[in-house]
Design an enzyme around this catalytic site. Structure first.
Site, PDB file in Angstrom:
ATOM      1  N   GLY A 163       0.800  -1.210  -0.019  1.00 40.12           N
ATOM      2  CA  GLY A 163      -0.086   0.082  -0.027  1.00 40.12           C
ATOM      3  C   GLY A 163       0.943   1.058   0.031  1.00 40.12           C
ATOM      4  N   ARG A 178       9.767  -1.582  -4.878  1.00 38.67           N
ATOM      5  CA  ARG A 178       8.296  -1.355  -5.633  1.00 38.67           C
ATOM      6  C   ARG A 178       8.553  -0.234  -6.428  1.00 38.67           C
ATOM      7  NH1 ARG A 178       3.164  -3.665  -3.258  1.00 38.67           N
ATOM      8  NH2 ARG A 178       2.701  -4.408  -5.232  1.00 38.67           N
ATOM      9  N   GLN A 190      -6.051  -8.809  -1.985  1.00 33.77           N
ATOM     10  CA  GLN A 190      -6.097  -7.747  -0.779  1.00 33.77           C
ATOM     11  C   GLN A 190      -7.528  -7.501  -0.539  1.00 33.77           C
ATOM     12  OE1 GLN A 190      -4.068  -7.760  -3.731  1.00 33.77           O
ATOM     13  NE2 GLN A 190      -2.378  -6.546  -3.621  1.00 33.77           N
ATOM     14  N   ASP A 239      -1.495   4.529  -6.305  1.00 31.46           N
ATOM     15  CA  ASP A 239      -0.114   4.480  -6.092  1.00 31.46           C
ATOM     16  C   ASP A 239       0.496   5.594  -6.409  1.00 31.46           C
ATOM     17  OD1 ASP A 239      -0.779   1.732  -5.544  1.00 31.46           O
ATOM     18  OD2 ASP A 239       1.070   1.425  -4.986  1.00 31.46           O
ATOM     19  N   ASN A 286      -3.429   2.512 -10.198  1.00 29.65           N
ATOM     20  CA  ASN A 286      -3.796   1.890  -8.958  1.00 29.65           C
ATOM     21  C   ASN A 286      -3.786   0.234  -9.268  1.00 29.65           C
ATOM     22  OD1 ASN A 286      -4.737   1.648  -5.958  1.00 29.65           O
ATOM     23  ND2 ASN A 286      -6.644   1.089  -6.849  1.00 29.65           N
ATOM     24  N   LYS A 287      -4.183  -0.544  -8.282  1.00 29.79           N
ATOM     25  CA  LYS A 287      -4.248  -2.099  -8.549  1.00 29.79           C
ATOM     26  C   LYS A 287      -4.889  -2.383  -9.663  1.00 29.79           C
ATOM     27  CE  LYS A 287      -2.646  -4.205  -6.357  1.00 29.79           C
ATOM     28  NZ  LYS A 287      -1.239  -4.888  -6.705  1.00 29.79           N
TER      29      LYS A 287
END
Ligand code: MRU
Length: 352
Positions: free
Chosen positions: A52, A92, A196, A237, A247-248
């Site tokens: 996150g 990351r 998640q 992100d 984002n995811k």
């Protein structure tokens, strides 16, 4: 966040040790890991023990403070800082908060003696984490104004307290709406391959007593078309200055579905997620993770053992991008600690 009647932050730093909630173990068991050096910090971020964007950002700060505290003074301090910071940043690549947090520490210790730098880095890392909690609380307060009694809200991945130091981004408005007495219901996308949503968002919502249903990633369109979802809120992100947001993986298609069906799609982020040097979403680096996350399913058995099962033929390969980019035109608004902005307003916020 409240877990089993106690208050926890996702990550914190005490006397040279980084403590964090061990996220791959959730919801099976609640355990705290301790990290003692920058190699352990790198691994914890890479393997998503801590994940996150804002949580990674604070961990980057603590990791720098810890590395400086552990530095024995051998060699060139400036070179040491450059080496550790690029190493931690590479754990990351998509989450801008990691760069933001590490740069904050580098800036604070610039030109300082090692002795001064050790004190300053720790103080600044603690402050960064505290400020991050405040930012998320404010995101919750602004976002709460968008939520009315009886709403059904869809969220993707986990942008909750576990993805931040506390409160969350997308889940912060939901938390505050619930605690202020609004009756709300959350649809939590499962979020393959790391799940998640099914594991972490569901864990947080269950702990808070917020009504929710987990849905498979492919079900969102069905529920949106049937009018069962009133609003989508996700985290991000990295937000580019034109308002595009990474984002995811799977977020983009939820945004397209929302626009097609005339429901609002909000992105909730602290300013630490906005990359003011990034012109648009095409320039956001997208992490591609190991194909095994797709080729295998894993989880905890009733006996408490971690099990991994291959679900695809041995000869199959897989692609596993961890994030996608939602173009600004699909985003109704960006909820920040300084208010709610239209995506096209983001570039104007550069200096405050
Ligand atoms: O791969 P993850 O679990 O780190 O991805 C997390 C997300 O996509 C979140 O939505 C994002 O980091 C925002 S967190 C408040």
């Amino acid at each position: 966040m409240h877990i089993k009647g106690k208050n926890y932050r996702t990550v914190w730093y005490e006397e040279g040790v980084i403590f964090a909630i061990d996220q791959p173990k959730l919801p099976h068991s609640f355990e705290i890991v301790k990290l003692y050096n920058h190699n352990e910090v790198y691994d914890a971020i890479k393997t998503m023990v801590i994940r996150g964007a804002p949580a990674i950002g604070a961990t980057g700060c603590f990791g720098m403070a810890q590395a400086i505290a552990n530095y024995d003074g051998e060699g060139d301090f400036k070179e040491f800082l450059e080496e550790i910071s690029s190493y931690l940043k590479s754990s990351r690549p998509t989450a801008y908060d990691l760069t933001h947090g590490i740069s904050h520490i580098l800036e604070a210790v610039k030109g300082k003696s090692l002795l001064e730098a050790k004190k300053i880095a720790e103080r600044e890392a603690q402050k960064y984490a505290d400020d991050s909690v405040d930012a998320c609380r404010k995101i919750g307060e602004y976002g709460n104004e968008l939520i009315t009694d009886g709403m059904n809200i869809l969220t993707h991945c986990n942008a909750g307290a576990l993805a931040t130091v506390d409160y969350g981004t997308a889940l912060a408005p939901i938390r505050i709406a619930h605690s202020s007495g609004k009756k709300i219901h959350v649809f939590a996308d499962e979020t393959r391959p790391r799940c998640q949503g099914a594991r972490l968002t569901a864990f947080e919502l269950a702990e808070e007593g917020i009504k929710h249903d987990i849905i498979v990633d492919n079900a969102a369109g069905h529920f949106i078309r049937k009018g069962e979802i009133d609003m989508v809120i996700t985290g991000s992100d990295r937000v580019a200055i034109n308002g595009d947001a990474a984002n995811k993986i799977g977020t983009y298609e939820k945004a397209v579905l929302a626009k097609e069906n005339n429901i609002p799609f909000y992105v909730a982020v602290p300013f630490s997620t906005i990359d003011f040097n990034c012109p648009d979403g095409d320039k956001i680096p997208i992490e591609e993770r190991n194909e095994d996350e797709v080729l295998y399913m894993s989880g905890w058995s009733d006996k408490g053992e971690f099990e991994r099962v291959r679900i695809s033929p041995d000869k199959s390969t897989a692609r596993n991008p961890a994030f996608d980019v939602t173009p600004a035109k699909y985003i109704t608004g960006i909820i920040t600690e300084k208010g709610i902005f239209k995506p096209e307003e983001i570039r104007k916020l550069k200096n405050g």
